[in-house]
Each structure stands twice: as structure tokens, then as C-alpha cells.
Design a protein around this motif. Structure first.
Motif, PDB file in Angstrom:
ATOM      1  N   GLU A 192       1.154  -0.916  -0.218  1.00 21.29           N
ATOM      2  CA  GLU A 192      -0.420  -0.145   0.110  1.00 21.29           C
ATOM      3  C   GLU A 192       1.307   1.005   0.010  1.00 21.29           C
ATOM      4  N   LEU A 193       1.725   1.061   0.743  1.00 21.96           N
ATOM      5  CA  LEU A 193       3.061   2.279   0.424  1.00 21.96           C
ATOM      6  C   LEU A 193       3.322   2.383  -0.879  1.00 21.96           C
ATOM      7  N   LEU A 194       4.264   1.323  -1.627  1.00 22.66           N
ATOM      8  CA  LEU A 194       4.179   1.624  -2.727  1.00 22.66           C
ATOM      9  C   LEU A 194       2.991   2.156  -4.001  1.00 22.66           C
ATOM     10  N   THR A 195       1.801   1.258  -3.882  1.00 19.39           N
ATOM     11  CA  THR A 195       0.956   2.114  -4.415  1.00 19.39           C
ATOM     12  C   THR A 195       0.420   3.432  -4.286  1.00 19.39           C
ATOM     13  N   ALA A 196       1.151   4.193  -2.983  1.00 18.04           N
ATOM     14  CA  ALA A 196       0.403   5.385  -2.658  1.00 18.04           C
ATOM     15  C   ALA A 196       1.489   5.878  -3.577  1.00 18.04           C
ATOM     16  N   LEU A 197       2.963   6.166  -3.017  1.00 20.42           N
ATOM     17  CA  LEU A 197       4.243   5.794  -3.658  1.00 20.42           C
ATOM     18  C   LEU A 197       4.131   6.955  -5.465  1.00 20.42           C
ATOM     19  N   LEU A 198       3.195   5.466  -5.849  1.00 23.54           N
ATOM     20  CA  LEU A 198       3.416   5.837  -7.032  1.00 23.54           C
ATOM     21  C   LEU A 198       1.985   6.924  -7.587  1.00 23.54           C
TER      22      LEU A 198
END
Length: 193
Positions: free
Chosen positions: A56-62
């Protein structure tokens, strides 16, 4: 002595910024929540509190990255001017912004080519389609009356910008946006004399 309490949205922003900076250094595949937490000066638990999981962190970062990098728009101040002038201005804005956005562009390429998450790839594809769509109206005006199509010219413009982005990453010292713009000017409509 207790430090200043930071608002949740500020803390979330700081974690995203730390994640982007750390991913830029180690790559997405090697990025860990522990690294992000250390860089943001928070506990790993606080990262999980805000984002739930590494995925979820990576999705938010993207999502944050796509919002800040693929955002072309026709300049309002040039409305009513010739289409080629407006298109050239859009391209100029994008090219001149590349060196300053180098880290974000590199991370975007990492998401595009390294992420195995189909949702990440789909998000990048949707963002690139919106980016290309931003160029279509003015491109359609540029090619009006010719055998070219506006969508094809918009795809060509975005391909040029993607190539320039790759050059900014791999050979920043040879990147010359003014030379690219001069070449484009030669390809554009020529004054009739």
C-alpha cells in the motif's frame, strides 16, 4: 521536552517523501519499510499505521508520483494563438522540467519496468494515456487539413518526451532541451514568403 506534534497529513507526506528518496537510491525491489521509517525519522509501526503494508505504501508512492510528473496542460495564456505555438510551449514546459524531475522520472521508469504488480503497471498505463490525451486537442489543430491525425502526433510528442526523460536519467550532461526545441521548430510550420 516533547517536540512539536506533527499533523497526520504532514507525517504521511514526510513518509511518502522518504519512500521516494529511499526508492531512488536503492530501487523499488530493495525498498523496505524499515528503511523508509529510518529516513522519515519515524517507527516502522507509524509507516504501517499510515499505509497498512509495504504494498500500500508503494501504491501511494506511485499515485503521488504520477500526480506530480505526468501533468501536461495547454497554457491558458496562449489560447487563441496558433496551434503550433501552443504545442511548442507545452513541449518546452515538459522538456525544461525534466532535469529538475530527474529522480521522479527515474522512479517512474522503475515502477514501469520493474514492478511486477499489475495494478502498478495499469496505473502507469492510465496515467500515460491521460498525459497523451492532454496533447491531443492542440495536436489535432496542428495537423488539421493534413493527412496526419492528432492522436498520432500526440503519441509522437509523448514518445519524444519519454526519450528525453531517458536521456536525462542516463546522460544528463548531454541533455540539451534548447537543441531539441530548435529541431522541433525546424519541423514545424514554415512561414510563407
Amino acid at each position: 521536552m516533547v517536540g512539536r506534534k506533527i499533523a497526520e497529513d504532514e507525517r504521511r507526506r514526510a513518509i511518502l517523501d522518504a519512500a521516494g528518496a529511499q526508492a531512488g537510491e536503492v530501487g523499488l525491489a530493495a525498498l523496505t519499510v524499515r528503511q523508509v521509517a529510518a529516513r522519515a525519522h519515524v517507527s516502522p509501526g507509524l509507516v504501517f499505521f499510515h499505509f497498512g503494508s509495504r504494498a500500500e505504501l508503494l501504491t501511494a508512492l506511485l499515485d503521488d508520483l504520477l500526480t506530480r510528473t505526468l501533468d501536461a496542460a495547454e497554457p491558458v495564456e496562449l489560447r487563441g494563438r496558433p496551434a503550433w505555438t501552443r504545442l511548442s510551449s507545452m513541449i518546452r514546459t515538459e522538456l525544461l522540467g525534466l532535469p529538475e524531475q530527474r529522480a521522479q522520472v527515474e522512479l517512474l521508469f522503475d515502477f514501469s519496468f520493474s514492478s511486477r504488480d499489475p495494478a502498478h503497471r495499469a496505473a502507469v498505463s492510465r496515467a500515460l494515456a491521460r498525459y497523451q490525451a492532454a496533447f491531443r486537442p492542440v495536436c489535432a489543430e496542428v495537423v488539421a487539413g493534413s493527412t496526419l491525425e492528432g492522436a498520432a502526433l500526440a503519441a509522437t510528442v509523448v514518445a519524444l518526451l519519454q526519450g528525453a526523460a531517458i536521456q536525462v536519467i542516463h546522460a544528463p550532461d548531454t541533455f540539451d532541451p534548447e537543441a531539441l526545441l530548435a529541431s522541433l521548430a525546424e519541423l514545424g510550420p514554415q512561414p510563407r514568403g
